[in-house]
Write a protein that holds these residues in place. Structure first.
Motif, PDB file in Angstrom:
ATOM      1  N   MET A   8       0.829  -1.216   0.000  1.00  0.00           N
ATOM      2  CA  MET A   8       0.000   0.000   0.000  1.00  0.00           C
ATOM      3  C   MET A   8       0.859   1.260   0.000  1.00  0.00           C
ATOM      4  SD  MET A   8      -3.253  -0.562   2.464  1.00  0.00           S
ATOM      5  CE  MET A   8      -3.086  -2.118   3.302  1.00  0.00           C
ATOM      6  N   ILE A   9       2.091   1.131   0.525  1.00  0.00           N
ATOM      7  CA  ILE A   9       2.982   2.293   0.551  1.00  0.00           C
ATOM      8  C   ILE A   9       3.773   2.389  -0.755  1.00  0.00           C
ATOM      9  CG2 ILE A   9       4.992   3.297   1.739  1.00  0.00           C
ATOM     10  CD1 ILE A   9       2.237   3.361   3.252  1.00  0.00           C
ATOM     11  N   HIS A  10       4.228   1.244  -1.244  1.00  0.00           N
ATOM     12  CA  HIS A  10       5.067   1.283  -2.450  1.00  0.00           C
ATOM     13  C   HIS A  10       4.255   1.297  -3.747  1.00  0.00           C
ATOM     14  CE1 HIS A  10       9.066   1.159  -0.564  1.00  0.00           C
ATOM     15  NE2 HIS A  10       8.377   0.651   0.443  1.00  0.00           N
ATOM     16  N   ASN A  11       2.973   0.923  -3.698  1.00  0.00           N
ATOM     17  CA  ASN A  11       2.044   1.150  -4.824  1.00  0.00           C
ATOM     18  C   ASN A  11       0.984   2.087  -4.273  1.00  0.00           C
ATOM     19  OD1 ASN A  11       3.304  -0.900  -6.363  1.00  0.00           O
ATOM     20  ND2 ASN A  11       2.119  -2.410  -5.225  1.00  0.00           N
ATOM     21  N   PRO A  12       1.299   3.376  -4.168  1.00  0.00           N
ATOM     22  CA  PRO A  12       0.430   4.276  -3.393  1.00  0.00           C
ATOM     23  C   PRO A  12      -1.025   4.238  -3.846  1.00  0.00           C
ATOM     24  CG  PRO A  12       2.447   5.383  -4.057  1.00  0.00           C
ATOM     25  CD  PRO A  12       2.422   4.072  -4.780  1.00  0.00           C
ATOM     26  N   ARG A  13      -1.906   4.376  -2.884  1.00  0.00           N
ATOM     27  CA  ARG A  13      -3.351   4.386  -3.136  1.00  0.00           C
ATOM     28  C   ARG A  13      -3.840   5.832  -3.241  1.00  0.00           C
ATOM     29  NH1 ARG A  13      -4.446   0.105  -5.367  1.00  0.00           N
ATOM     30  NH2 ARG A  13      -2.273   0.453  -5.878  1.00  0.00           N
ATOM     31  N   ALA A  14      -5.043   5.985  -3.771  1.00  0.00           N
ATOM     32  CA  ALA A  14      -5.609   7.341  -3.895  1.00  0.00           C
ATOM     33  C   ALA A  14      -6.215   7.802  -2.572  1.00  0.00           C
ATOM     34  CB  ALA A  14      -6.664   7.358  -4.991  1.00  0.00           C
ATOM     35  N   ALA A  15      -6.620   6.847  -1.728  1.00  0.00           N
ATOM     36  CA  ALA A  15      -7.211   7.238  -0.439  1.00  0.00           C
ATOM     37  C   ALA A  15      -6.768   6.262   0.640  1.00  0.00           C
ATOM     38  CB  ALA A  15      -8.734   7.237  -0.540  1.00  0.00           C
ATOM     39  N   TYR A  16      -6.557   6.806   1.833  1.00  0.00           N
ATOM     40  CA  TYR A  16      -6.155   5.965   2.962  1.00  0.00           C
ATOM     41  C   TYR A  16      -7.073   6.210   4.145  1.00  0.00           C
ATOM     42  CZ  TYR A  16      -1.686   5.088   0.634  1.00  0.00           C
ATOM     43  OH  TYR A  16      -0.713   4.701  -0.254  1.00  0.00           O
ATOM     44  N   LEU A  17      -7.344   5.131   4.874  1.00  0.00           N
ATOM     45  CA  LEU A  17      -7.979   5.259   6.176  1.00  0.00           C
ATOM     46  C   LEU A  17      -6.924   4.816   7.190  1.00  0.00           C
ATOM     47  CD1 LEU A  17     -11.526   4.236   7.249  1.00  0.00           C
ATOM     48  CD2 LEU A  17      -9.588   3.545   8.637  1.00  0.00           C
ATOM     49  N   SER A  58      -5.209  11.439  -2.756  1.00  0.00           N
ATOM     50  CA  SER A  58      -6.200  12.514  -2.896  1.00  0.00           C
ATOM     51  C   SER A  58      -7.011  12.691  -1.622  1.00  0.00           C
ATOM     52  CB  SER A  58      -7.180  12.269  -4.035  1.00  0.00           C
ATOM     53  OG  SER A  58      -6.898  11.195  -4.796  1.00  0.00           O
ATOM     54  N   PHE A  59      -7.110  11.620  -0.806  1.00  0.00           N
ATOM     55  CA  PHE A  59      -7.964  11.753   0.370  1.00  0.00           C
ATOM     56  C   PHE A  59      -7.439  10.860   1.497  1.00  0.00           C
ATOM     57  CE2 PHE A  59     -11.923  10.882   2.769  1.00  0.00           C
ATOM     58  CZ  PHE A  59     -12.235  12.194   3.076  1.00  0.00           C
ATOM     59  N   VAL A  60      -7.285  11.452   2.685  1.00  0.00           N
ATOM     60  CA  VAL A  60      -6.797  10.671   3.831  1.00  0.00           C
ATOM     61  C   VAL A  60      -7.694  10.945   5.044  1.00  0.00           C
ATOM     62  CG1 VAL A  60      -4.855  10.234   5.400  1.00  0.00           C
ATOM     63  CG2 VAL A  60      -4.407  10.797   3.007  1.00  0.00           C
TER      64      VAL A  60
END
Ligand code: SF4
Ligand code: FES
Length: 749
Positions: free
Chosen positions: A501-510, A534-536
């Motif tokens: 999830m860190i090395h293939n970054p996502r557009a949103a994280y919870l 874009s959204f965290v």
């Protein structure tokens, strides 16, 4: 007591019982002796019970009332003992000391750190620290409970409450995988202190200082007290409704614009079972399997064949009975202090303990053998132990360990310490255990280490204990994993793990209760991934909110939350909230439940935390079988490359008081020697080879990031390595085994 045919009264506690012995406890002689003893004890004891923290729970008071006289005949001056500062955890009032020496014996017999000793004789005898040193080992707070009088008291608790006013709340410490039983004591809705609850099978009557003093952070000024939403004016306070709407809308817009697989959830291993379960339920209901709590792990190649959870097949209470213990990548004394005490117990009873580590940790027991090597060499040292063991036991070398890999073990052929370890494991004795600690779990070849450890355990007939951080076992059981749902049910198409999830970054994280650049193995990449999202959404307890967070939802601390904890032996333990939530903060599980309602998802109608647990435990499998078996086909292969010339291997195990957001804010703990400022440590020979002096200002460089700090000589560090612990405020660290470079501030070395 009066013993027949004894010429005088005898002390009951120090007189061995003999066959046919006749003992009188209430005769004239016995009662007279009891009165005299108490009169002596009280000669120099101050009459300050009304202002003494021990008042109301003082064994000396009880004895004086039960067996003492009514008057003192002593008219001379009482002696006074001057106090001095012995550190941030314990306050002394040594005039009250009755010289029982329990605190001295605790250091000698239990903790293995002689923090108190006796000086002087007769009237001048006193209990003191050595050369004015502080008392702040990882378990030193236990002397407060042991001291029968108010001579040793808790510094943060001092003069804040009377013991009879306090209300007890049974709870579980969330900071390590032991699940110590604690009692959170409150007065008028405020936590005043934390004490151990006796559970012989888990923590006996001890707790670590981390368990005892972390509550201070829960009442700290920097708690986050209301939801906040980022708008044009930056982060501004919002109502719960607005914040939850903003959170739901933000996630929906990412799903609309991209895909649900662009969502990722990263959860602190200190979360409760209910919180782990609801995060994964929410994410999976939204269509994403990208959920994980194994934030410091970087090798996930053994995921598919892993056991139900990483834990210990040897019950905690039997650690003390072991006759041979091998520690691999483990600083058990600081990682799980109470298990460290069990290992010490075993060692005192004659057990042999050995270690394969990258740091020569200062332990509270002796080592039969130790192999201190760079992280990259740990699997090969372990492989050499396996080869020697196979030779000694006439066993076959497991076929799925590749020849190339075994060639790497050649480096250790003829290595005396490896031979001693193999010989120790070969001995035909009772219980034994191989312990894989934090740096084994965070190792780039963790699956290989685990695989080798399984074989070694099987061949030598000992148990395997994998000791993950905090409440990780609950994370596994609740399905807070990309490849498994609750109770270990496999997921058809696994999502991304924490590292992916860190090395293939996502557009949103919870984010759930984490400080990403401190809690995730690769701090700098983590920060970059968050900044580019874009959204965290962040659910957190404290008010330092990173500038990439769009919606921040305040969650309660562990003292304000009900939940379930599962320790490393699979023991399920429930907690209740001891106090009301602070400000507008709410328990994490409740926020996740309501978030589910905001998405109109079915099955988010729980009324209390217990409902969440019941939903899963109805189909729960046996939680007493951790770790799978050695037949798992995880190949051990040769590491691709060794460290480049001019570079060092990083050792980044977090320090004892940097493990989670709560501990990092506990004031007293942060003033101890164990929380001293983080710098870079290298072996003295490496420091000399770099032509650097102790304290030289340096830049520690790794890939993307650099940290400005100082370098010091540290004899504990393996040659060719740099020790820079993660989780501190000194700067983000990288994962264990990463290549790092040291440059002098003014130019390259
Ligand atoms: S435990 Fe308390 S009373 Fe006993 S020797 Fe230590 S300080 Fe004194
Ligand atoms: S009340 Fe007993 S020592 Fe203070």
């Amino acid at each position: 007591v009066e013993v027949e045919r004894a010429p005088k009264a005898l002390p009951a506690c120090a007189t061995p019982v003999m066959d046919g012995m006749k003992v009188k406890t209430n005769s004239k002689v016995a009662v007279g002796a009891q009165k005299d003893t108490l009169e002596f004890l009280l000669i120099n004891h101050p009459l300050d019970c009304p202002i003494c923290d021990q008042g109301g729970e003082c064994p000396l008071q009880d004895q004086a009332v039960g067996y003492g006289g009514h008057l003192s005949r002593y008219e001379e001056k009482k002696r006074v003992v001057a106090d001095h500062d012995i550190g941030p955890l314990i306050e002394t009032e040594m005039t009250r000391c009755i010289h029982c020496t329990r605190c001295v014996r605790f250091g000698d017999e239990i903790a293995g750190v002689m923090e108190f000793g006796i000086t002087g004789r007769s009237e001048h005898l006193k209990i003191d620290t050595f050369f004015g040193s502080t008392v702040d080992s990882e378990v030193s707070g236990n002397v407060i409970d042991l001291c029968p009088v108010g001579a040793l008291t808790s510094k943060p608790y001092r003069f804040t409450a009377r013991s009879w006013e306090l209300i007890d709340h049974e709870s579980i410490s969330p900071h390590d995988c032991v699940g110590a039983n604690i009692s959170i004591q409150t007065l008028r809705g405020e936590v005043k202190r934390v004490l151990p609850r006796i559970n012989e099978a888990v923590n006996e009557c001890w707790i670590s200082d981390r368990d005892r003093y972390s509550y201070e952070a829960a009442g700290a000024e920097n708690r986050l007290l209301q939801p906040m939403v980022r708008g044009e004016l930056g982060l501004t306070p919002a109502s719960w409704e607005d914040a939850l709407n903003a959170a739901a809308n933000g996630l929906w817009s990412v799903i609309d614009e991209y895909d649900a697989s662009e969502l990722g959830a990263l959860v602190s291993p200190t979360a409760s079972f209910e919180e782990f379960y609801l995060v994964q339920k929410l994410m999976r209901a939204l269509g994403s399997d990208n959920v994980d709590h194994r934030l410091r792990q970087i090798d996930f190649s053994g995921d598919d064949d892993a056991g139900l959870y990483p834990g210990t097949s040897l019950p905690i209470e039997r650690f003390s009975d072991c006759s041979k213990i091998l520690l691999v990548g483990s600083n058990i004394r600081k990682e799980q202090p109470l298990l460290g005490l069990r290992v010490r117990n075993a060692w005192r009873a004659g057990a042999k303990v050995a270690a394969i580590n990258s740091m020569d940790w200062s332990l509270n027991f002796g080592l039969e053998a130790k192999t201190i090597v760079a992280p990259g060499l740990v699997p090969y040292a372990l492989a050499q132990v396996l080869l020697l063991l196979c030779e000694m036991k006439n066993a076959e070398v497991p076929a799925d360990i590749s020849g190339d890999f075994l060639d790497g073990a050649d480096e250790f052929s003829g290595h005396e310490e490896c031979r001693k370890i193999a010989a120790m494991l070969c001995e035909n004795t009772d219980d034994g255990v191989i312990v894989l600690g934090q740096s084994a779990i965070s190792h780039p070849m963790f699956s290989c280490i685990e695989h080798l450890a399984h074989f070694i355990a099987e061949i030598s007939g000992v148990a395997l204990a994998i000791l993950p951080p905090a409440n990780s076992v609950a994370g596994w059981m609740a399905g807070c994993l990309p490849h498994r749902g609750a109770n270990g049910v496999p997921v058809e198409a696994p999502g991304l793990n924490a590292r992916q999830m860190i090395h293939n970054p996502r557009a949103a994280y919870l984010l759930f209760d984490i400080e990403p650049s401190r809690d995730i193995s690769d701090g700098m990449h983590t920060r970059q991934a968050m900044e580019n999202a874009s959204f965290v959404i962040s659910l957190q307890s404290f008010d330092d909110v990173p500038d990439y967070v769009d919606v921040v939802l305040p969650i309660t601390s562990f003292t304000e939350n009900a939940g379930t904890f599962i320790n490393c032996e699979g023991r399920v333990q429930h907690t209740v909230a001891a106090v009301e939530p602070m400000g507008e903060s709410r328990p994490g599980w409740k926020i996740l439940r309501v978030l589910g309602n905001f998405f109109n998802l079915p099955g988010f109608d729980y009324v209390q935390a217990g409902d969440v647990f019941e939903e899963t435990s109805a189909e729960a499998e046996d939680v007493s079988e951790p770790n799978g078996s050695s037949s798992r086909p995880v190949p051990c292969i040769q590491k691709e490359s060794s460290v480049s010339p001019g570079y060092f291997e990083l050792i980044s195990d977090p320090k004892i008081y940097s493990v989670d957001a709560t501990v990092r804010r506990a004031a007293a703990l942060q003033s101890t020697a164990d929380a001293s400022p983080v710098t870079v440590g290298v072996h003295p020979d490496d420091l000399e080879a770099l032509s650097l002096k102790n304290g030289t200002a340096i830049v520690l460089r790794h890939d993307l990031h650099s940290v400005h700090t100082q370098v010091f000589s540290d004899t504990r560090v393996a040659r060719g390595c740099v020790y820079f612990p993660a989780g501190s405020d000194a700067g983000p660290s990288a994962s264990i085994g990463a290549e790092v470079r040291i440059e002098q501030e003014s130019g390259t070395v």
